[in-house]
Every structure is written in C-alpha cells, then in structure tokens.
Scaffold this motif. Structure first.
Motif, PDB file in Angstrom:
ATOM      1  N   ILE A 143      -6.007   1.673  -6.098  1.00  0.00           N
ATOM      2  CA  ILE A 143      -7.121   0.781  -5.733  1.00  0.00           C
ATOM      3  C   ILE A 143      -6.576  -0.504  -5.109  1.00  0.00           C
ATOM      4  N   LEU A 144      -5.500  -1.045  -5.673  1.00  0.00           N
ATOM      5  CA  LEU A 144      -4.889  -2.243  -5.098  1.00  0.00           C
ATOM      6  C   LEU A 144      -4.400  -1.970  -3.684  1.00  0.00           C
ATOM      7  N   LEU A 145      -3.798  -0.820  -3.460  1.00  0.00           N
ATOM      8  CA  LEU A 145      -3.301  -0.461  -2.127  1.00  0.00           C
ATOM      9  C   LEU A 145      -4.447  -0.352  -1.126  1.00  0.00           C
ATOM     10  N   VAL A 146      -5.549   0.251  -1.547  1.00  0.00           N
ATOM     11  CA  VAL A 146      -6.722   0.359  -0.671  1.00  0.00           C
ATOM     12  C   VAL A 146      -7.277  -1.024  -0.337  1.00  0.00           C
ATOM     13  N   ILE A 147      -7.321  -1.920  -1.324  1.00  0.00           N
ATOM     14  CA  ILE A 147      -7.798  -3.287  -1.087  1.00  0.00           C
ATOM     15  C   ILE A 147      -6.883  -4.007  -0.097  1.00  0.00           C
ATOM     16  N   ILE A 148      -5.581  -3.870  -0.266  1.00  0.00           N
ATOM     17  CA  ILE A 148      -4.627  -4.527   0.640  1.00  0.00           C
ATOM     18  C   ILE A 148      -4.783  -4.000   2.061  1.00  0.00           C
ATOM     19  N   ILE A 149      -4.919  -2.692   2.205  1.00  0.00           N
ATOM     20  CA  ILE A 149      -5.100  -2.098   3.539  1.00  0.00           C
ATOM     21  C   ILE A 149      -6.412  -2.547   4.170  1.00  0.00           C
ATOM     22  N   ALA A 150      -7.462  -2.621   3.371  1.00  0.00           N
ATOM     23  CA  ALA A 150      -8.770  -3.041   3.900  1.00  0.00           C
ATOM     24  C   ALA A 150      -8.745  -4.491   4.349  1.00  0.00           C
ATOM     25  N   VAL A 151      -8.095  -5.360   3.565  1.00  0.00           N
ATOM     26  CA  VAL A 151      -8.007  -6.776   3.945  1.00  0.00           C
ATOM     27  C   VAL A 151      -7.121  -6.948   5.174  1.00  0.00           C
ATOM     28  N   ALA A 152      -6.025  -6.220   5.242  1.00  0.00           N
ATOM     29  CA  ALA A 152      -5.102  -6.343   6.372  1.00  0.00           C
ATOM     30  C   ALA A 152      -5.724  -5.817   7.664  1.00  0.00           C
ATOM     31  N   SER A 153      -6.524  -4.766   7.567  1.00  0.00           N
ATOM     32  CA  SER A 153      -7.119  -4.194   8.783  1.00  0.00           C
ATOM     33  C   SER A 153      -8.358  -4.951   9.238  1.00  0.00           C
ATOM     34  N   SER A 154      -8.933  -5.783   8.391  1.00  0.00           N
ATOM     35  CA  SER A 154     -10.134  -6.540   8.785  1.00  0.00           C
ATOM     36  C   SER A 154      -9.787  -7.762   9.625  1.00  0.00           C
ATOM     37  N   ASN A 155      -8.534  -8.164   9.630  1.00  0.00           N
ATOM     38  CA  ASN A 155      -8.133  -9.347  10.415  1.00  0.00           C
ATOM     39  C   ASN A 155      -7.791  -8.959  11.784  1.00  0.00           C
TER      40      ASN A 155
END
Length: 99
Positions: free
Chosen positions: A87-99
């Motif tokens: 879940i942490l990895l998915v959150i990190i990927i989602a935040v990184a790809s939203s920028n």
C-alpha cells in the motif's frame, strides 16, 4: 500366576504406583508474536510493517530449526507487513506520477 495390576484402586503391596508423565508445554517463538503485532500495526508510519516482515522471516526460520510454535503467526506477520508495504508503494507511485 497371580493376576496383574489393572490400574484400578490402589496398587498391590510391593508394586510402585503409576504416575503419568508430565505434560510438556510448547513454547511460542517471541519473534513470531512480534511479527504479528508489528504487521497488524503497520499502518503507523509503515515502520512496524517493515519490522513485521523482518521479524516474520527470522521467526519462520527459527520455528523450523527449534520446533517452537508460532509459525502461523510469523507467516501472518509477513503477509500483513507485505500488504502494508505494498500500500505504501502504491501511494508513493501515485504521488510521484501526479506531479
């Protein structure tokens, strides 16, 4: 011949009393318990999730080597810790790809 002692009542004179062997209590691996607790509490800053994964791997090895109880708790700690880290990895990927 004389009849043998059947185990009812008192033993005949000269025959030692029969005692049941003591019950051996199996120990639970402490790291397995720690892995389960850390895995469940993995949502707290995700550090316990990593600890649950590490403790679980070590506990599985120890339970296999020593024969102590707790293998299921160790596997549950690995599973829950891995889910929280995923879940942490998915959150990190989602935040990184939203920028």
């Amino acid at each position: 011949g004389t009849p043998g002692y059947l185990g009812y009542g008192y033993p005949p004179p000269g025959m030692p009393p029969y005692y049941y062997p003591g019950y051996q209590v199996r120990r639970t691996n402490g790291l397995a318990v720690a892995a389960l607790v850390c895995g469940i509490c993995g949502f707290l800053y995700f550090i316990p999730a990593l600890l649950g994964l590490i403790f679980g791997i070590i506990a599985v090895r120890q339970t296999k080597r020593d024969g102590t109880d707790g293998r299921g708790m160790a596997i549950a700690g690995i599973a829950t810790g891995s889910v929280w880290l995923g879940i942490l990895l998915v959150i990190i990927i989602a935040v990184a790809s939203s920028n």
